[in-house]
Design a protein around this motif. Sequence first.
Motif, mmCIF file in Angstrom:
data_model
loop_
_atom_site.group_PDB
_atom_site.id
_atom_site.type_symbol
_atom_site.label_atom_id
_atom_site.label_comp_id
_atom_site.label_asym_id
_atom_site.label_seq_id
_atom_site.Cartn_x
_atom_site.Cartn_y
_atom_site.Cartn_z
ATOM 1 N N VAL A 38 7.910 0.360 -4.291
ATOM 2 C CA VAL A 38 6.836 -0.040 -3.383
ATOM 3 C C VAL A 38 7.429 -0.745 -2.174
ATOM 4 C CG1 VAL A 38 4.723 -1.389 -3.141
ATOM 5 C CG2 VAL A 38 5.282 -0.351 -5.347
ATOM 6 N N CYS A 88 6.084 -2.793 1.492
ATOM 7 C CA CYS A 88 4.919 -3.390 2.136
ATOM 8 C C CYS A 88 5.321 -4.068 3.440
ATOM 9 C CB CYS A 88 4.266 -4.440 1.235
ATOM 10 S SG CYS A 88 3.773 -3.867 -0.397
ATOM 11 N N LEU A 144 -3.272 1.965 1.801
ATOM 12 C CA LEU A 144 -2.326 2.555 0.855
ATOM 13 C C LEU A 144 -2.021 3.974 1.319
ATOM 14 C CD1 LEU A 144 -0.825 2.678 -1.922
ATOM 15 C CD2 LEU A 144 -3.010 3.432 -2.907
ATOM 16 N N HIS A 174 7.794 8.227 -0.334
ATOM 17 C CA HIS A 174 7.075 7.369 0.611
ATOM 18 C C HIS A 174 7.680 7.413 2.013
ATOM 19 C CE1 HIS A 174 10.485 4.698 -0.304
ATOM 20 N NE2 HIS A 174 10.208 4.130 0.861
ATOM 21 N N VAL A 186 0.851 -0.401 2.591
ATOM 22 C CA VAL A 186 1.526 -0.296 1.296
ATOM 23 C C VAL A 186 2.002 1.141 1.127
ATOM 24 C CG1 VAL A 186 1.310 -0.521 -1.212
ATOM 25 C CG2 VAL A 186 0.077 -2.109 0.297
ATOM 26 N N SER A 207 4.063 3.708 -1.487
ATOM 27 C CA SER A 207 4.412 3.795 -2.904
ATOM 28 C C SER A 207 4.926 5.185 -3.225
ATOM 29 C CB SER A 207 3.177 3.490 -3.761
ATOM 30 O OG SER A 207 3.391 3.797 -5.109
ATOM 31 N N SER A 250 10.262 5.954 -8.412
ATOM 32 C CA SER A 250 9.295 5.513 -9.415
ATOM 33 C C SER A 250 9.603 6.156 -10.762
ATOM 34 C CB SER A 250 7.864 5.855 -8.971
ATOM 35 O OG SER A 250 7.469 5.061 -7.879
ATOM 36 N N GLN A 270 -1.836 3.606 -8.927
ATOM 37 C CA GLN A 270 -2.022 3.057 -7.582
ATOM 38 C C GLN A 270 -3.104 1.988 -7.562
ATOM 39 O OE1 GLN A 270 0.251 3.877 -5.348
ATOM 40 N NE2 GLN A 270 1.121 5.294 -6.865
ATOM 41 N N LEU A 279 -1.477 -1.040 -8.909
ATOM 42 C CA LEU A 279 -0.567 -1.593 -7.915
ATOM 43 C C LEU A 279 -1.323 -2.415 -6.879
ATOM 44 C CD1 LEU A 279 2.136 -1.808 -6.383
ATOM 45 C CD2 LEU A 279 1.540 0.369 -5.272
#
Length: 301
Positions: free
Chosen positions: A20, A22, A30, A39, A57, A59, A67, A88, A91
């Motif tokens: 993740v 941010c 998202l 991502h 965000v 992901s 992941s 998600q 998250l």
Amino acid sequence: MLDNFSDDIIELPSGINLRVRCAGNGPAILLLHGYPQTHVCWHKVAPLLIDAGFSVVLSDLRGYGDSDKPPSDDNHSPYSKRAMAADQAELMQHLGHETYFVAGHDRGARVAHRLARDFPDAVSAVSFLDIVPTEHMYAHTEQTFATGYYHWFFLIQPAPLPERLIGNEPGFYLTSKLSNWSKGNDSAFEGNAVAEYIRCFDAASIHATCEDYRAAASIDLEHDAHDQDTLLKMPVQALWGQKGLVAKLYNVPEVWQVYAENVVGEAMPCGHFLPEEAPEQTANALIGFFKSSDGSKAKGS
């Protein structure tokens, strides 16, 4: 790329670990990527959203990037869009976002569709990039679709057939997808982004992403059938590449109006990969849409 973003592996209460990133302040968006990417596909768009006053965000979906890639089962349920969407939702709750906006491209848009259906109180507005719903595409399969999206039928073959064939030369397979679906616009993809996609496209990811498609052709259709009479109530945006196959085959807003109450749509001047081929136009469309939606419902953390 994304130098100002945090970069973490976050363990969710369910036990799944997601990579993740941010950055920013303000209403949360998202962003969910597609196949066969990570991502990083948002690296041109995300900074523009931050400059516009959003918290972003990024992901990696389960099965993709860095992941987790959990074992699957005979029903492919660990890679159902319901399971991927639940990741998600967990998250965003973990990050302190009770409500938020969602934009998804390709497979990420299919996860976003399920996220909006299963967590309608959390998703304030949703943007789907270059898709129409899975069940609609399968129900209207014809030669042009089957030729252009042959991978929908190749990847769902029983393991290990597609895994072995793709794994023989994964870099070639991946870059051919980028080139073909962008109509040869290879310059849209920065070298370090492509290198990241290839790094992450290892044997575990190849299998997991096949499971994603196998789920789409089986358990996802079962979940969709249960929702066929329920319209999405939050604002919905559909964006598509005017040079791509989705534009050729479908009246995109008209299709989405069967699934949602409030739909707006706009074509982008590109092929399939909107975030990399037309980043400024895509960012502007997202900014305008999310700012016109009820931003008070998508609170920053």
